[in-house]
Design a protein around this motif. Structure first.
Motif, PDB file in Angstrom:
ATOM      1  N   ALA A  19      23.219 -46.558 -47.656  1.00  0.00           N
ATOM      2  CA  ALA A  19      24.554 -46.569 -47.056  1.00  0.00           C
ATOM      3  C   ALA A  19      25.435 -47.614 -47.735  1.00  0.00           C
ATOM      4  N   GLY A  20      24.866 -48.773 -48.035  1.00  0.00           N
ATOM      5  CA  GLY A  20      25.617 -49.831 -48.703  1.00  0.00           C
ATOM      6  C   GLY A  20      26.031 -49.453 -50.110  1.00  0.00           C
ATOM      7  N   ASP A  63      23.574 -39.546 -39.837  1.00  0.00           N
ATOM      8  CA  ASP A  63      23.648 -38.209 -40.435  1.00  0.00           C
ATOM      9  C   ASP A  63      24.138 -38.270 -41.879  1.00  0.00           C
ATOM     10  N   GLU A  64      25.114 -39.136 -42.133  1.00  0.00           N
ATOM     11  CA  GLU A  64      25.604 -39.277 -43.506  1.00  0.00           C
ATOM     12  C   GLU A  64      24.529 -39.864 -44.415  1.00  0.00           C
ATOM     13  N   VAL A  65      23.803 -40.838 -43.902  1.00  0.00           N
ATOM     14  CA  VAL A  65      22.728 -41.441 -44.704  1.00  0.00           C
ATOM     15  C   VAL A  65      21.659 -40.401 -45.001  1.00  0.00           C
ATOM     16  N   ARG A  66      21.357 -39.560 -44.029  1.00  0.00           N
ATOM     17  CA  ARG A  66      20.365 -38.498 -44.242  1.00  0.00           C
ATOM     18  C   ARG A  66      20.815 -37.573 -45.373  1.00  0.00           C
ATOM     19  N   ARG A  67      22.093 -37.211 -45.367  1.00  0.00           N
ATOM     20  CA  ARG A  67      22.601 -36.334 -46.425  1.00  0.00           C
ATOM     21  C   ARG A  67      22.553 -37.022 -47.793  1.00  0.00           C
ATOM     22  N   MET A  68      22.868 -38.309 -47.821  1.00  0.00           N
ATOM     23  CA  MET A  68      22.797 -39.060 -49.084  1.00  0.00           C
ATOM     24  C   MET A  68      21.369 -39.083 -49.621  1.00  0.00           C
ATOM     25  N   MET A  69      20.415 -39.357 -48.729  1.00  0.00           N
ATOM     26  CA  MET A  69      19.024 -39.449 -49.169  1.00  0.00           C
ATOM     27  C   MET A  69      18.480 -38.088 -49.577  1.00  0.00           C
ATOM     28  N   GLN A  70      18.944 -37.022 -48.924  1.00  0.00           N
ATOM     29  CA  GLN A  70      18.528 -35.682 -49.330  1.00  0.00           C
ATOM     30  C   GLN A  70      19.044 -35.368 -50.729  1.00  0.00           C
ATOM     31  N   ALA A  71      20.296 -35.771 -51.003  1.00  0.00           N
ATOM     32  CA  ALA A  71      20.860 -35.556 -52.338  1.00  0.00           C
ATOM     33  C   ALA A  71      20.076 -36.349 -53.384  1.00  0.00           C
ATOM     34  N   LEU A  72      19.705 -37.588 -53.037  1.00  0.00           N
ATOM     35  CA  LEU A  72      18.931 -38.409 -53.967  1.00  0.00           C
ATOM     36  C   LEU A  72      17.539 -37.823 -54.188  1.00  0.00           C
ATOM     37  N   ARG A  73      16.935 -37.281 -53.117  1.00  0.00           N
ATOM     38  CA  ARG A  73      15.614 -36.662 -53.287  1.00  0.00           C
ATOM     39  C   ARG A  73      15.712 -35.442 -54.199  1.00  0.00           C
ATOM     40  N   THR A  74      16.792 -34.680 -54.072  1.00  0.00           N
ATOM     41  CA  THR A  74      17.003 -33.537 -54.955  1.00  0.00           C
ATOM     42  C   THR A  74      17.120 -33.986 -56.409  1.00  0.00           C
ATOM     43  N   ALA A  75      17.695 -35.178 -56.613  1.00  0.00           N
ATOM     44  CA  ALA A  75      17.858 -35.716 -57.968  1.00  0.00           C
ATOM     45  C   ALA A  75      16.578 -36.360 -58.503  1.00  0.00           C
ATOM     46  N   GLY A  76      15.526 -36.427 -57.662  1.00  0.00           N
ATOM     47  CA  GLY A  76      14.246 -36.936 -58.148  1.00  0.00           C
ATOM     48  C   GLY A  76      13.753 -38.227 -57.527  1.00  0.00           C
ATOM     49  N   VAL A  77      14.512 -38.815 -56.604  1.00  0.00           N
ATOM     50  CA  VAL A  77      14.038 -40.034 -55.936  1.00  0.00           C
ATOM     51  C   VAL A  77      12.944 -39.634 -54.946  1.00  0.00           C
ATOM     52  N   PRO A  78      11.764 -40.267 -55.011  1.00  0.00           N
ATOM     53  CA  PRO A  78      10.612 -39.808 -54.211  1.00  0.00           C
ATOM     54  C   PRO A  78      10.637 -40.243 -52.741  1.00  0.00           C
ATOM     55  N   TYR A  79      11.646 -39.812 -52.004  1.00  0.00           N
ATOM     56  CA  TYR A  79      11.674 -40.098 -50.567  1.00  0.00           C
ATOM     57  C   TYR A  79      10.704 -39.178 -49.844  1.00  0.00           C
ATOM     58  N   THR A  80      10.002 -39.723 -48.867  1.00  0.00           N
ATOM     59  CA  THR A  80       9.028 -38.958 -48.092  1.00  0.00           C
ATOM     60  C   THR A  80       9.615 -38.591 -46.735  1.00  0.00           C
ATOM     61  N   ASP A  81       8.898 -37.741 -46.005  1.00  0.00           N
ATOM     62  CA  ASP A  81       9.339 -37.388 -44.650  1.00  0.00           C
ATOM     63  C   ASP A  81       9.366 -38.620 -43.746  1.00  0.00           C
ATOM     64  N   VAL A 141      25.994 -55.573 -47.677  1.00  0.00           N
ATOM     65  CA  VAL A 141      25.220 -56.797 -47.911  1.00  0.00           C
ATOM     66  C   VAL A 141      23.768 -56.445 -48.229  1.00  0.00           C
ATOM     67  N   ALA A 142      23.195 -55.494 -47.486  1.00  0.00           N
ATOM     68  CA  ALA A 142      21.815 -55.076 -47.742  1.00  0.00           C
ATOM     69  C   ALA A 142      21.669 -54.520 -49.157  1.00  0.00           C
ATOM     70  N   TYR A 143      22.657 -53.753 -49.598  1.00  0.00           N
ATOM     71  CA  TYR A 143      22.607 -53.217 -50.958  1.00  0.00           C
ATOM     72  C   TYR A 143      22.677 -54.334 -51.995  1.00  0.00           C
ATOM     73  N   LEU A 144      23.600 -55.271 -51.801  1.00  0.00           N
ATOM     74  CA  LEU A 144      23.724 -56.378 -52.745  1.00  0.00           C
ATOM     75  C   LEU A 144      22.433 -57.203 -52.801  1.00  0.00           C
ATOM     76  N   GLN A 145      21.791 -57.390 -51.654  1.00  0.00           N
ATOM     77  CA  GLN A 145      20.540 -58.162 -51.627  1.00  0.00           C
ATOM     78  C   GLN A 145      19.392 -57.413 -52.297  1.00  0.00           C
ATOM     79  N   SER A 146      19.536 -56.097 -52.467  1.00  0.00           N
ATOM     80  CA  SER A 146      18.475 -55.320 -53.133  1.00  0.00           C
ATOM     81  C   SER A 146      18.554 -55.399 -54.645  1.00  0.00           C
ATOM     82  N   LEU A 147      19.640 -55.944 -55.168  1.00  0.00           N
ATOM     83  CA  LEU A 147      19.850 -55.970 -56.628  1.00  0.00           C
ATOM     84  C   LEU A 147      19.133 -57.161 -57.226  1.00  0.00           C
ATOM     85  N   LYS A 148      17.908 -56.914 -57.724  1.00  0.00           N
ATOM     86  CA  LYS A 148      17.070 -57.982 -58.267  1.00  0.00           C
ATOM     87  C   LYS A 148      16.381 -57.489 -59.537  1.00  0.00           C
ATOM     88  N   ALA A 149      15.858 -58.435 -60.293  1.00  0.00           N
ATOM     89  CA  ALA A 149      15.067 -58.091 -61.464  1.00  0.00           C
ATOM     90  C   ALA A 149      13.735 -57.499 -61.021  1.00  0.00           C
TER      91      ALA A 149
END
Length: 203
Positions: free
Chosen positions: A54-55, A150-168, A188-196
């Motif tokens: 979402a972030g 619901d929007e996050v679900r749609r985003m993750m479904q699109a990412l899974r279609t693109a090959g991101v291995p999201y599980t049920d 903020v959560a997204y920015l905190q995920s940006l690491k080496a």
């Protein structure tokens, strides 16, 4: 072949340009497509969680990539300032990737963990409260907007279609992860995920 002859025949020049571009493209692109370092995630790189997804959407929507890159280049000055140089394996789950090319603000690919959540929240609400010389606009409306499961679900479904291995199980965790969270929390959560990657941190 006479250079003047090529210049005077636009059709021939167009064909030769197409050949050169095609050969150059094949030489540059094909090795990346078959290289494991470019197609496999770097050690420690995991798909983003629901709140981070979402972030990332907020990050793209608000145009953060216009002023911030997410790619540390192999220049000594950049490595000293931002951290380890970027690897292709760090971006395998990014669709589209957020490398960027302009740095009105600093590169953000290693910003995760550099500041605490409160710093990021204040910086996003009123940048000059923490960086007086900043010309970044504030984003105070993000604290009033809620994340939609619901929007996050749609985003993750699109990412899974693109090959991101999201599980049920990942999808089952969406509601609990984002319900009641603001878009400011998500960014903020997204920015905190940006690491080496783990491999780069230990080198």
């Amino acid at each position: 072949m006479n250079h003047e002859k090529i210049e005077k025949h636009i059709g021939l020049m167009a064909i030769l340009i197409a050949v050169v571009i095609s050969v150059g493209g094949i030489i540059e692109i094909v090795p990346l497509m078959i290289s494991k370092s470019a197609t496999q995630p770097a050690p420690g790189i995991e798909p983003l969680g629901p709140l981070e997804v979402a972030g990332r959407d907020v990050y793209i929507r608000e145009g953060c990539y216009n002023c911030h890159s997410q790619q540390v280049r192999y220049l000594a000055e950049e490595v000293l300032r931002y951290g380890p140089a970027a690897k292709a394996g760090e971006s395998v789950y990014e669709h589209p990737f957020q490398w960027g090319s302009k740095r009105t603000g600093p590169d953000l690919s290693r910003v995760g963990g550099r500041y605490n959540d409160e710093w990021h929240e204040l910086h996003l609400m009123d940048p000059r409260a923490v960086v007086p010389e900043s010309n970044m606009p504030g984003y105070p409306w993000l604290i009033r907007q809620r994340v939609s499961p619901d929007e996050v679900r749609r985003m993750m479904q699109a990412l899974r279609t693109a090959g991101v291995p999201y599980t049920d199980d990942d999808f089952a965790a969406i509601a609990e992860a984002v319900t009641g969270q603001t878009q400011l929390d998500a960014l903020v959560a997204y920015l905190q995920s940006l690491k080496a990657s783990d491999q780069e941190v230990t080198q």
